[in-house]
Design an enzyme around this catalytic site. Sequence first.
Site, PDB file in Angstrom:
ATOM      1  N   TYR A 126     -12.970  33.418  20.476  1.00 40.03           N
ATOM      2  CA  TYR A 126     -13.098  34.720  21.128  1.00 40.03           C
ATOM      3  C   TYR A 126     -14.528  35.047  21.546  1.00 40.03           C
ATOM      4  CZ  TYR A 126      -8.292  35.780  19.903  1.00 40.03           C
ATOM      5  OH  TYR A 126      -6.925  35.760  19.811  1.00 40.03           O
ATOM      6  N   LYS A 173      -6.512  25.295   9.892  1.00 39.05           N
ATOM      7  CA  LYS A 173      -5.970  24.084  10.515  1.00 39.05           C
ATOM      8  C   LYS A 173      -7.010  22.981  10.318  1.00 39.05           C
ATOM      9  CE  LYS A 173      -2.664  22.163  12.947  1.00 39.05           C
ATOM     10  NZ  LYS A 173      -1.261  22.066  12.548  1.00 39.05           N
ATOM     11  N   ASP A 206       0.389  26.671  10.761  1.00 39.73           N
ATOM     12  CA  ASP A 206       1.777  26.547  11.246  1.00 39.73           C
ATOM     13  C   ASP A 206       2.767  26.741  10.091  1.00 39.73           C
ATOM     14  OD1 ASP A 206       0.414  24.269  10.483  1.00 39.73           O
ATOM     15  OD2 ASP A 206       1.430  22.909  11.843  1.00 39.73           O
ATOM     16  N   ASP A 230      -5.426  37.081  14.921  1.00 41.13           N
ATOM     17  CA  ASP A 230      -4.856  37.869  16.004  1.00 41.13           C
ATOM     18  C   ASP A 230      -3.342  37.656  16.062  1.00 41.13           C
ATOM     19  OD1 ASP A 230      -4.670  39.466  18.188  1.00 41.13           O
ATOM     20  OD2 ASP A 230      -5.719  38.139  19.571  1.00 41.13           O
TER      21      ASP A 230
END
Length: 334
Positions: A126, A173, A206, A230
């Site tokens: 971002y 991740k 995930d 987010d």
Amino acid sequence: MTERRKVTLIPGDGIGPEVMSATVRVLEALQVPLEFEQGDAGSEVISKYGTNLPRETLDSVLRNGVALKCPTGTQIGAGLPSANVALRKGLDLYAALRPVRSVPNVKTRYENIDLVVVRENTESLYTGLEHIVVPGVVESLKIISDKASTRIARYAFEYARKNGRKKITAVHKANIMKLSDGLFLDCCRRVAREFPEVTYEEVIVDNMCMQLVRNPERYDVLLMENLYGDIISDLCAGLVGGLGVVPGANIGERTAVFEAVHGTAPDIAGKNFANPTALMMSTVMMLAWLGLDEASRRFDRALMRVYSEGRVRTHDLGGSATTREFTDAVIAAL
Ligand code: NAI
């Protein structure tokens, strides 16, 4: 006598002014020692200031240290940057907090959800660092720093300690983004060692999505970088009935902005249909942040009582109450 604190109110666009005045009515009924200063922001004020976040508004929030904000309209894919992003950057509001709690009589697949998403608000993908490498190929940079990761991890653990939360789940991740998410996890682990009373665990993003859909009751505080935060904040809002019934806060070292995270709802603006619950819940958080604990608890209890009784419901939740009628019910329940 308690000192009166000044709060910047940003009514924003669409239904913003309606839910803001509903919320201010409750604050007045609570007789909280607060004064209000209006701050313009959003697409409606661009013609007046040439920007959606005027310097005057930013200065007002900086001066007062606290703001209550309604949604502001943003153009997709063009135009000025979002006023929300500009506020977060301009005030270094590094922690986004999204408490997610089941609301009585709001039917969802789950009951007894009570978790908090803590999201790093300044980095990851971002930062807006994107460029065209060659025509047809774009590079977008993901930034993760030791400083920002340690700061958000410490915020989450301190929040857990202060609010009696027992477990923090860091979401990542790092199996793929070994360096960036790996650094994020290193920082979380380092801070976790300072808080032995809080259980610490790590879950890959995930898998986290699947676990949240299957067993959301298992989680307490979720800690993550900006992009995952987010997405997962909205997933979590969906578990309890959507963005209309969850609060939001963006917190910095000296400044905090409490906001309704739903949009401007242009389809119902000006019709007295808007549900002010999200802004009211954010105000409950703001009162606690300001140390007005008793007022915060009274406001929260009144709001939950209106939902528990189930007689007064706004249109979005299948009822027929107007914004004003819903607000009257909350004031009566105080
Ligand atoms: P939206 O949240 O405004 O509307 C989606 C649906 O939810 C609509 O049917 C709307 O009527 C309903 N809704 C939303 N809030 C409600 C409330 N409090 N009470 C009753 N019904 C409610 O999302 P949309 O249409 O994607 O966005 C509209 C505008 O809002 C866009 O310009 C967008 O940029 C802006 N926006 C601003 C945000 C912010 O400032 N935090 C967040 C999300 C969108």
